[in-house]
Design a protein around this motif. Structure first.
Motif, PDB file in Angstrom:
ATOM      1  N   THR B 142      -2.306  -1.965  37.503  1.00  0.00           N
ATOM      2  CA  THR B 142      -2.872  -0.846  38.581  1.00  0.00           C
ATOM      3  C   THR B 142      -2.174  -1.167  39.738  1.00  0.00           C
ATOM      4  O   THR B 142      -1.971  -2.028  40.135  1.00  0.00           O
ATOM      5  CB  THR B 142      -4.474  -0.366  38.597  1.00  0.00           C
ATOM      6  OG1 THR B 142      -4.888  -1.733  38.894  1.00  0.00           O
ATOM      7  CG2 THR B 142      -4.911  -0.244  37.096  1.00  0.00           C
ATOM      8  N   GLY B 143      -2.204  -0.271  40.686  1.00  0.00           N
ATOM      9  CA  GLY B 143      -2.154  -0.132  42.037  1.00  0.00           C
ATOM     10  C   GLY B 143      -1.575   1.046  42.640  1.00  0.00           C
ATOM     11  O   GLY B 143      -1.201   1.978  42.149  1.00  0.00           O
ATOM     12  N   PRO B 144      -1.547   1.245  43.898  1.00  0.00           N
ATOM     13  CA  PRO B 144      -1.137   2.245  44.792  1.00  0.00           C
ATOM     14  C   PRO B 144       0.494   2.693  44.202  1.00  0.00           C
ATOM     15  O   PRO B 144       1.200   1.743  43.725  1.00  0.00           O
ATOM     16  CB  PRO B 144      -1.082   2.110  46.319  1.00  0.00           C
ATOM     17  CG  PRO B 144      -2.031   0.803  46.396  1.00  0.00           C
ATOM     18  CD  PRO B 144      -1.799   0.221  44.848  1.00  0.00           C
ATOM     19  N   ALA B 145       1.138   3.783  44.614  1.00  0.00           N
ATOM     20  CA  ALA B 145       2.384   4.033  44.256  1.00  0.00           C
ATOM     21  C   ALA B 145       3.399   3.403  45.045  1.00  0.00           C
ATOM     22  O   ALA B 145       2.969   2.921  46.371  1.00  0.00           O
ATOM     23  CB  ALA B 145       2.517   5.630  44.686  1.00  0.00           C
ATOM     24  N   GLY B 146       4.416   3.116  44.529  1.00  0.00           N
ATOM     25  CA  GLY B 146       5.658   2.326  45.228  1.00  0.00           C
ATOM     26  C   GLY B 146       5.383   0.821  45.684  1.00  0.00           C
ATOM     27  O   GLY B 146       5.769   0.402  46.758  1.00  0.00           O
TER      28      GLY B 146
END
Lengths: 354, 606
Positions: B142-146
């Motif tokens: 998981t993680g933010p975009a980009g």
């Protein structure tokens, strides 16, 4: 059945407290020329009783056959339709409603719904179209726009229906409406009148009333006949036979406000303010109207206050009461008043006692 | 041909998507026009399409076999082609830098070393003992975009020499197509069905290298980058079940990539569904690795590397600004960089004359930087609670800066030190703050943040909040909802509330952790309304009706009396009370309805 309801006068003839008004109304109705009426007076003075008796006088027993409807009205307001939920109580000849329940949409009720109601008039036995009576409660709580449209409605449909308006204070009803109605002022009953009513009920119920007891209840009742009768009945439940020094059970919410007031006097800090907020929430949940909370709170605070602060505190109470009426959420303003009071009182304490 | 397509990307990813589709595979001949369900996805598609185009046509043919596409990332080959193109930067001007500078080895990744190591070790373990049915073959990233989630997997796969299989999300079918297809006799299958089938197959048989003439001993990694979008609880439940089963029984090491969205930004249900899915996966025994936004320094390093390869000379401040404005999104940073480098001279000259925007105090106040970040930055957003925290903590600059430049003479008691934050209105704007909830939240929480002794402050704050409330209601009902006048009024009210709190709370508590509560007021309003109705109803029943009594009369007179009487009638009232007190989550009938629900859930995480 509560005594308040049981001994409520059913006809204009039975009315004892405002006998003169009742007789005048009777004369008015029997002469078949009933104008719009505006009843105003404090709570518990008998406006509603008079109105109901009047309607019974006009329409006879059919006025007793009522049904309650909680109906959602669809009102066309320009581009969109608004749903307004409203509780009405109606018989064939009259409809009773409280337009201010709809909040800021009250003007739609006044314009649209009344129009609709006024349209279908009952036909009496001779085939003549009679009048329909609309009883509007709490006219003084209507917004200004609603009152304006009410004025139009009154003119437009005056041939179809008669309006009976009830309110506590005529000063919040616009001049235009007041001039179109026959104003009937209903005073709060005097203490003697209350005592007389209590004695009457006592006799009917076969109770022994010690001397001075009825007048104590009357005194406590704040000149509200309803409250007097209710507390009379609670006294009866609590202790009988009566003793003239018997404690009259207080209203729980009033006790609660007294408690809040002493809280405020004891400590002035944001933390205490927060606790007070919690208690006011409690009152609000139980539907005690915010104006009454503020008024009662002021009253309790004034009791304990140094004379030189009274003026100032009253001023701020009035100020925040006004803001409360302008505003939307009462708690903001009640709390602002409490905070203001705390601030004033604390400064006073510091300057007096160092 | 593909080069041309890539030019389009700059203008609109939508266009590219369609173009890429038609050019890349004949399999999608029927889907002439389609909308990308997520912007993220379309970029990915674009990537893939381009990569494919630059490779041999052999693979192109092999692609149209199934709805999921297994492709052997022949990384060495790709790598070499990229090397060639990277070496001659001026020739490949048309190429997107994001693709051009894709990381191909672990060293090139901007992701934190430890994270990469963690993921790598995980895969190594799985690949070493592939037939060990430990039931723990799924990794959720998981993680933010980009931030390089997919890139990490790609790089690791090539590092380990594994074959990467991907679930290729089928293109959405629009209604017209569906009509056309059904008349042509093609059955519609929902995307969720297709995904379920795919997962089922993978679960039972593993990857079947039917279409690949490659060495079957090569280990396989499955990458699921796009979980199907689900709408509605039922679909979500299905997806959950299917994933749950998969996690428990799969033999193939699998990475599921989930992009976090900032919760404050969206009230979208799909986001919440994604979170639920994530939870479900973890419960089923999947490992989870959370990627953080890429640090400014790493972004700067990458940008400077690209700059030197492309032979652009950017000032340190400019690189700084790009990194800062990207908000930890490397993809975005590189895109901005490319755009910035397009015609650097023009932008600089035009911006030097432009008015200075008040952003970024930490940067040296050169006009270029401000202007620059203004043009290309992602809009910063704040969660409502973040903003409220700022207002309530009331951080101000230290005392010595006081008085120096105040133009107006103000009484001593009214002076406040300058705020240590952006102007409140800007914060409100970033937090999408609406006046009513903001005022309610402030009202609920501000007292916690006040000095124990400061009653005067409390008074000032309460008064200002009262003002805000009055402003909020003044035109209530008279104007339509979307009226400009009311908007302005709301803005003003929010501003008054916030500034009132900031001004009034002149002795804020030293900052310590405070929970921010949801306004109790909302609940109070709800149950009060409910009580009102019930009271009137009860009263009517008890009385046998003939007249409506107003609730205030009932509340103040009848109810207390009935309590004392303790009659059967009051028994009903008591019941009623119990009922309403239990009923704490009463739905608000008010206009702030939706807001209240979302923030209710948000608050638990705060």
């Amino acid at each position: 059945m509560l005594w308040v309801d049981k001994y409520r006068p059913k006809t204009l003839d039975q009315i004892t407290v405002h006998q003169d008004v009742a007789q005048n109304l009777k004369k008015l109705v029997t002469e078949q020329d009933c104008p719009h009426l505006l009843f105003y007076g404090p709570s518990g003075s008998g406006k509603k009783t008079l109105v109901m008796a009047l309607i019974r006088q006009m329409f006879g027993a059919s006025a007793d056959k009522v049904k309650v409807e909680n109906k959602t009205w669809k009102v066309d307001a320009g581009a969109r339709t608004i749903d307004i939920e409203l509780t009405t109580l109606s018989s064939t000849n009259h409809v009773e409603l409280t337009p201010s329940d709809a909040g800021f949409q009250d003007r739609y009720i006044v314009q649209e719904i009344i129009k609709e109601m006024a349209k279908n008039r009952p036909i009496d036995s001779k085939g003549k179209r009679g009048h329909k009576v609309l009883v509007l409660n709490d006219v003084d709580k209507l917004s200004r726009e609603a009152q304006h449209s009410l004025r139009r409605t009154m003119e437009k449909y005056s041939s179809y229906c008669r309006l009976i308006l009830c309110c506590n204070s005529s000063s919040r009803v616009t001049e235009a409406i007041r001039s179109r109605c026959l104003n009937v002022r209903i005073n709060g009953p005097t203490e003697e009148q209350i005592v007389r009513v209590l004695e009457f009920i006592g006799k009917k119920e076969g109770l022994q009333l010690p001397s001075g007891f009825a007048s104590r209840i009357a005194e406590k009742s704040n000149r509200s006949l309803r409250r007097a009768i209710l507390s009379f009945e609670t006294c009866r439940v609590q202790q009988y036979p009566f003793v003239s020094t018997q404690a009259i059970p207080p209203m729980d919410w009033e006790e609660y406000i007294t408690e809040i007031a002493s809280d405020i006097m004891k400590e002035q800090s944001p933390k205490r303010l927060f606790q007070v907020r919690g208690k006011i929430y409690e009152l609000l949940v139980n539907c005690i109207p915010p104006e009454i909370i503020l008024k009662r709170l002021l009253y309790e605070l004034l009791k304990k206050l140094d004379a030189e602060l009274k003026h100032d505190v009253c001023h701020w109470a009035a100020y925040y009461e006004h803001r409360m009426r302008l505003g939307q959420k009462a708690i903001f303003h009640i709390e602002a008043f409490v905070a203001k009071f705390m601030s004033i009182y604390k400064t006073f304490l510091i300057s007096t006692f160092g | 041909m593909t080069k041309k397509e890539n030019n389009l990307v700059l203008l609109s990813s939508d266009e590219e998507y369609c173009g890429g589709q038609s050019s890349s595979s004949k399999r999608r001949y029927r889907k002439t026009k389609s909308q990308p369900p997520l912007p993220r996805k379309s970029i990915r598609q674009a990537k893939k399409a381009r990569v494919l185009g630059s490779r041999s046509c052999l693979q192109k043919d092999s692609r149209n076999v199934d709805e999921f596409n297994l492709f052997c990332e022949d990384f060495d080959q790709v790598f070499s082609t990229f090397k060639v193109s990277a070496g001659s930067g001026s020739i490949c001007r048309n190429e997107l830098w994001i693709d051009k500078y894709r990381p191909h080895s672990l060293e090139e990744l901007a992701v934190h070393k430890k994270k990469v190591e963690e993921v790598k070790v995980w895969f190594e373990e799985r690949l070493r003992t592939p037939k060990d049915a430990s039931g723990n073959n799924v990794l959720v990233i998981t993680g933010p975009a980009g931030v390089g989630k997919s890139a990490t997997i790609n790089a690791i796969a090539s590092h380990l020499g594994a074959r990467l299989c991907e679930w290729d999300t089928p293109t959405p079918v629009i209604w017209q197509e569906h009509l056309h297809n059904s008349s042509a006799g093609i059955q519609y299958t929902s995307k969720l069905d297709e995904f379920e089938n795919f997962i089922g197959r993978m679960r039972k048989y593993g990857v079947i290298p039917s279409c690949f003439p490659v060495d079957s001993r090569q280990p396989v990694i499955l990458l699921i980058d796009d979980l199907p979008l689900t709408s509605g609880k039922a679909a979500l439940r299905r997806l959950q079940n299917c994933l749950h089963l998969y996690v428990q029984s799969t033999q193939v090491p699998t990475a599921i990539v989930i992009t976090d969205c900032a919760r404050a930004e969206t009230t979208d249900l799909t986001v919440r569904y994604l979170e639920e899915l994530q939870l479900c996966l973890e419960n089923a025994g999947a490992c989870k690795v959370a990627f953080n936004p890429i640090t400014n320094n790493s972004i700067k390093k990458i940008i400077s590397r690209i700059c030197s390869q492309e032979q652009y000379n950017l000032a340190v401040e400019q690189i700084d600004a790009i990194a800062k404005s990207s908000g930890g999104d490397l993809r975005h940073a590189i895109m901005s960089l490319q755009l910035f480098c397009l015609k650097p001279s023009q932008i600089c000259s035009s911006s030097s004359s432009a008015p200075e925007s008040s952003k970024d105090e930490e940067l040296p106040p050169t006009v270029v930087n401000d202007r620059f970040s203004f043009q290309f930055g992602r809009d910063e957003t704040l969660s409502l609670f973040h903003a409220l925290g700022k207002f309530l903590h009331n951080k101000r600059q230290s005392r010595n800066e006081l008085l120096s430049d105040s133009e107006f003479s103000v009484q001593e008691s009214l002076l406040r030190r300058p705020l240590n934050m952006d102007p409140p209105e800007k914060i409100l704007c970033q937090a999408h703050g609406q006046a009513r909830p903001i005022a309610d939240f402030l009202h609920e929480n501000v007292l916690d943040f006040m000095n124990e002794e400061a009653v005067d402050d409390a008074c000032v704050v309460a008064s200002y909040l009262g003002d805000a409330d009055t402003l909020l209601s003044s035109y209530e009902g008279m104007l339509a909802r979307h009226n400009d006048a009311e908007n302005i009024l709301h803005l003003a009210a929010a501003s008054v509330a916030v500034r009132g709190v900031l001004f009034g709370n002149s002795h804020p508590l030293s900052s310590r952790w405070h929970a921010i509560r949801r306004p109790k007021l909302w609940q109070i309003e709800g149950s009060s309304l409910f009580n009102k109705k019930e009271m009137v109803k009860q009263r009517f029943i008890a009385y046998g009706g003939i007249s409506l009594a107003h609730f205030s009369v009932i509340a103040t007179d009848y109810v207390p009396a009935l309590k004392w009487l303790g009659s059967s009638v009051s028994g009903d009232h008591e019941n009623l009370r119990m009922l309403t007190e239990e009923n704490t989550d009463f739905d608000l009938v008010n206009s702030g309805d939706q807001e209240s629900h979302t923030s209710d859930e948000e608050i638990e995480d705060w």
